[in-house]
Design a protein around this motif. Structure first.
Motif, PDB file in Angstrom:
ATOM      1  N   GLY A 262      31.278  41.051  32.958  1.00  0.00           N
ATOM      2  CA  GLY A 262      30.388  41.283  33.880  1.00  0.00           C
ATOM      3  C   GLY A 262      29.398  40.040  33.991  1.00  0.00           C
ATOM      4  N   SER A 263      29.391  39.244  33.086  1.00  0.00           N
ATOM      5  CA  SER A 263      28.751  37.860  33.103  1.00  0.00           C
ATOM      6  C   SER A 263      28.950  37.116  34.334  1.00  0.00           C
ATOM      7  CB  SER A 263      29.016  37.066  31.641  1.00  0.00           C
ATOM      8  OG  SER A 263      30.537  36.476  31.646  1.00  0.00           O
ATOM      9  N   VAL A 264      29.982  37.221  34.881  1.00  0.00           N
ATOM     10  CA  VAL A 264      30.347  36.443  36.194  1.00  0.00           C
ATOM     11  C   VAL A 264      29.286  36.741  37.044  1.00  0.00           C
ATOM     12  CG1 VAL A 264      32.682  36.255  35.792  1.00  0.00           C
ATOM     13  CG2 VAL A 264      31.671  38.077  37.067  1.00  0.00           C
ATOM     14  N   SER A 265      28.533  37.675  36.990  1.00  0.00           N
ATOM     15  CA  SER A 265      27.442  38.221  38.080  1.00  0.00           C
ATOM     16  C   SER A 265      26.473  37.206  37.993  1.00  0.00           C
ATOM     17  CB  SER A 265      27.281  39.790  37.949  1.00  0.00           C
ATOM     18  OG  SER A 265      26.665  40.157  36.787  1.00  0.00           O
ATOM     19  N   THR A 266      26.036  36.953  36.490  1.00  0.00           N
ATOM     20  CA  THR A 266      24.742  35.858  36.473  1.00  0.00           C
ATOM     21  C   THR A 266      25.169  34.535  36.469  1.00  0.00           C
ATOM     22  OG1 THR A 266      25.116  36.606  34.088  1.00  0.00           O
ATOM     23  CG2 THR A 266      23.421  37.742  35.279  1.00  0.00           C
ATOM     24  N   LEU A 267      26.525  34.359  35.700  1.00  0.00           N
ATOM     25  CA  LEU A 267      27.191  32.727  35.594  1.00  0.00           C
ATOM     26  C   LEU A 267      27.854  32.411  36.918  1.00  0.00           C
ATOM     27  CD1 LEU A 267      28.710  32.995  32.110  1.00  0.00           C
ATOM     28  CD2 LEU A 267      26.432  32.293  32.651  1.00  0.00           C
ATOM     29  N   GLY A 268      28.250  33.259  37.524  1.00  0.00           N
ATOM     30  CA  GLY A 268      29.116  32.533  38.798  1.00  0.00           C
ATOM     31  C   GLY A 268      30.398  32.129  38.528  1.00  0.00           C
ATOM     32  N   THR A 269      30.841  31.951  37.303  1.00  0.00           N
ATOM     33  CA  THR A 269      32.136  31.635  36.732  1.00  0.00           C
ATOM     34  C   THR A 269      32.853  32.456  35.871  1.00  0.00           C
ATOM     35  OG1 THR A 269      31.038  30.441  35.363  1.00  0.00           O
ATOM     36  CG2 THR A 269      31.338  29.056  37.082  1.00  0.00           C
ATOM     37  N   TRP A 270      34.079  32.206  35.667  1.00  0.00           N
ATOM     38  CA  TRP A 270      34.757  32.631  34.702  1.00  0.00           C
ATOM     39  C   TRP A 270      35.338  31.479  33.402  1.00  0.00           C
ATOM     40  CZ3 TRP A 270      35.968  37.901  33.787  1.00  0.00           C
ATOM     41  CH2 TRP A 270      36.915  38.081  32.783  1.00  0.00           C
ATOM     42  N   PRO A 271      34.947  32.082  32.116  1.00  0.00           N
ATOM     43  CA  PRO A 271      35.247  30.969  31.060  1.00  0.00           C
ATOM     44  C   PRO A 271      36.931  30.327  31.425  1.00  0.00           C
ATOM     45  CG  PRO A 271      34.267  32.786  30.295  1.00  0.00           C
ATOM     46  CD  PRO A 271      34.398  33.035  31.631  1.00  0.00           C
ATOM     47  N   GLY A 272      36.985  29.127  31.459  1.00  0.00           N
ATOM     48  CA  GLY A 272      38.207  28.426  31.540  1.00  0.00           C
ATOM     49  C   GLY A 272      38.713  28.317  32.987  1.00  0.00           C
ATOM     50  N   SER A 273      38.042  28.945  33.911  1.00  0.00           N
ATOM     51  CA  SER A 273      38.209  28.801  35.345  1.00  0.00           C
ATOM     52  C   SER A 273      37.318  27.858  36.077  1.00  0.00           C
ATOM     53  CB  SER A 273      38.358  30.238  35.818  1.00  0.00           C
ATOM     54  OG  SER A 273      38.496  30.191  37.247  1.00  0.00           O
TER      55      SER A 273
ATOM     56  N   SER B  76      31.046  35.245  43.548  1.00  0.00           N
ATOM     57  CA  SER B  76      29.915  35.738  43.883  1.00  0.00           C
ATOM     58  C   SER B  76      29.997  37.299  43.884  1.00  0.00           C
ATOM     59  CB  SER B  76      29.766  35.503  45.490  1.00  0.00           C
ATOM     60  OG  SER B  76      28.326  36.151  45.970  1.00  0.00           O
ATOM     61  N   ILE B  77      29.530  37.896  42.828  1.00  0.00           N
ATOM     62  CA  ILE B  77      29.985  39.253  42.343  1.00  0.00           C
ATOM     63  C   ILE B  77      28.361  39.888  42.033  1.00  0.00           C
ATOM     64  CG2 ILE B  77      30.841  40.731  40.732  1.00  0.00           C
ATOM     65  CD1 ILE B  77      33.277  39.009  40.707  1.00  0.00           C
ATOM     66  N   LYS B  78      28.222  40.987  42.406  1.00  0.00           N
ATOM     67  CA  LYS B  78      27.047  41.646  41.960  1.00  0.00           C
ATOM     68  C   LYS B  78      27.495  42.914  41.018  1.00  0.00           C
ATOM     69  CE  LYS B  78      22.499  43.046  41.917  1.00  0.00           C
ATOM     70  NZ  LYS B  78      21.688  42.422  40.720  1.00  0.00           N
TER      71      LYS B  78
ATOM     72  N   LEU C  25      37.597  44.402  33.088  1.00  0.00           N
ATOM     73  CA  LEU C  25      38.143  43.988  34.470  1.00  0.00           C
ATOM     74  C   LEU C  25      38.251  42.340  34.203  1.00  0.00           C
ATOM     75  CD1 LEU C  25      38.845  44.555  37.300  1.00  0.00           C
ATOM     76  CD2 LEU C  25      36.397  44.086  37.776  1.00  0.00           C
ATOM     77  N   ASN C  26      39.391  42.007  34.282  1.00  0.00           N
ATOM     78  CA  ASN C  26      40.038  40.256  34.385  1.00  0.00           C
ATOM     79  C   ASN C  26      39.606  39.941  35.912  1.00  0.00           C
ATOM     80  OD1 ASN C  26      41.105  38.062  34.946  1.00  0.00           O
ATOM     81  ND2 ASN C  26      42.542  38.657  33.165  1.00  0.00           N
ATOM     82  N   ILE C  27      38.343  39.465  36.030  1.00  0.00           N
ATOM     83  CA  ILE C  27      37.705  38.984  37.309  1.00  0.00           C
ATOM     84  C   ILE C  27      38.507  38.118  38.129  1.00  0.00           C
ATOM     85  CG2 ILE C  27      35.800  37.945  38.540  1.00  0.00           C
ATOM     86  CD1 ILE C  27      35.083  40.611  37.447  1.00  0.00           C
ATOM     87  N   PRO C  28      39.316  37.139  37.692  1.00  0.00           N
ATOM     88  CA  PRO C  28      40.198  36.177  38.136  1.00  0.00           C
ATOM     89  C   PRO C  28      41.575  36.900  38.911  1.00  0.00           C
ATOM     90  CG  PRO C  28      39.496  34.894  36.337  1.00  0.00           C
ATOM     91  CD  PRO C  28      39.117  36.301  36.247  1.00  0.00           C
ATOM     92  N   LYS C  29      42.004  37.702  38.051  1.00  0.00           N
ATOM     93  CA  LYS C  29      43.227  38.526  38.538  1.00  0.00           C
ATOM     94  C   LYS C  29      42.933  39.409  39.596  1.00  0.00           C
ATOM     95  CE  LYS C  29      46.328  38.258  34.814  1.00  0.00           C
ATOM     96  NZ  LYS C  29      47.298  39.174  34.027  1.00  0.00           N
TER      97      LYS C  29
ATOM     98  N   VAL D  54      40.093  39.202  41.616  1.00  0.00           N
ATOM     99  CA  VAL D  54      39.782  38.362  43.085  1.00  0.00           C
ATOM    100  C   VAL D  54      41.113  38.046  43.585  1.00  0.00           C
ATOM    101  CG1 VAL D  54      38.561  36.243  43.832  1.00  0.00           C
ATOM    102  CG2 VAL D  54      37.402  37.915  42.083  1.00  0.00           C
ATOM    103  N   THR D  55      42.269  37.328  42.882  1.00  0.00           N
ATOM    104  CA  THR D  55      43.279  37.132  43.268  1.00  0.00           C
ATOM    105  C   THR D  55      44.139  38.194  44.004  1.00  0.00           C
ATOM    106  OG1 THR D  55      43.674  35.474  41.710  1.00  0.00           O
ATOM    107  CG2 THR D  55      45.703  36.329  42.804  1.00  0.00           C
ATOM    108  N   LEU D  56      44.055  39.511  43.601  1.00  0.00           N
ATOM    109  CA  LEU D  56      44.561  40.635  44.109  1.00  0.00           C
ATOM    110  C   LEU D  56      43.690  41.059  45.355  1.00  0.00           C
ATOM    111  CD1 LEU D  56      46.560  43.292  43.923  1.00  0.00           C
ATOM    112  CD2 LEU D  56      44.364  44.114  42.501  1.00  0.00           C
ATOM    113  N   MET D  57      42.419  40.908  45.292  1.00  0.00           N
ATOM    114  CA  MET D  57      41.686  41.193  46.682  1.00  0.00           C
ATOM    115  C   MET D  57      42.001  40.328  47.668  1.00  0.00           C
ATOM    116  SD  MET D  57      40.455  43.915  45.450  1.00  0.00           S
ATOM    117  CE  MET D  57      39.732  44.623  46.989  1.00  0.00           C
ATOM    118  N   ASN D  58      42.418  38.907  47.365  1.00  0.00           N
ATOM    119  CA  ASN D  58      42.523  37.978  48.390  1.00  0.00           C
ATOM    120  C   ASN D  58      43.896  37.992  48.881  1.00  0.00           C
ATOM    121  OD1 ASN D  58      39.796  37.141  48.505  1.00  0.00           O
ATOM    122  ND2 ASN D  58      39.947  35.599  46.906  1.00  0.00           N
ATOM    123  N   SER D  59      44.693  38.875  48.420  1.00  0.00           N
ATOM    124  CA  SER D  59      46.241  38.684  48.444  1.00  0.00           C
ATOM    125  C   SER D  59      46.544  39.564  49.525  1.00  0.00           C
ATOM    126  CB  SER D  59      47.056  39.155  47.206  1.00  0.00           C
ATOM    127  OG  SER D  59      46.942  40.420  47.010  1.00  0.00           O
TER     128      SER D  59
END
Length: 154
Positions: free
Chosen positions: A16-27, A32-34, A103-107, A109-114
């Motif tokens: 859930g930290s991506v909602s405040t950081l806007g990034t994923w560690p190593g990515s 833009s997630i709330k 939840l693995n956010i990058p995976k 988001v990739t799924l959602m965009n696919s």
């Protein structure tokens, strides 16, 4: 810190930290997630006071006007969707996740965009499953008289 607050904090500190950081560690991908938590009202007033304080400090709690209980889960989900439809009108996607999910956010988001996701529900699909008549997930015959559920996503 009570048990549910520590679960919420674990989510805030991890995926859930991506909602405040806007990034994923190593990515290098930007997100833009709330992140929001939907809660009912406790019968314990000191817990309600602690939750109200957490809501003020964190700004990520939606407190619904009904009892916090497993049996109000459907109402809680619908309340979350209602809140989103009123206050998050530009949201592209909405996802409901249980507090014991990672939840693995990058995976994700990739799924959602696919693919195109208009009017789809995603999850494990059950062609049939028996109705529990006892225990925590018990559904009385008066509420649902059939012995099996129809095909559904869980």
């Amino acid at each position: 810190m009570h048990h549910m607050e520590s679960q919420r904090q674990a989510i805030r500190d991890t995926w859930g930290s991506v909602s405040t950081l806007g990034t994923w560690p190593g990515s290098t991908e930007k997100f833009s997630i709330k992140l929001l938590f939907v809660l009912g009202v406790s019968k314990n007033q000191s817990l309600n006071i602690a939750v109200s304080k957490e809501a003020e400090e964190r700004g990520d709690l939606i407190i619904a006007g009904f009892d916090e209980s497993y049996y109000n889960l459907t109402r809680k989900v619908l309340m979350g969707f209602k809140w989103i439809s009123e206050f998050c009108t530009t949201a592209k996607y909405v996802m409901k996740v249980d507090e014991d999910t990672y939840l693995n956010i990058p995976k994700f988001v990739t799924l959602m965009n696919s693919r195109k996701w208009d009017n789809l529900i995603y999850g494990p699909y059950f062609v049939t499953s028996p109705v529990d008549r006892g225990g925590k997930y018990m559904v009385p015959k008066e509420a649902y008289p059939i012995v099996v559920y129809p095909p559904h996503v869980k």
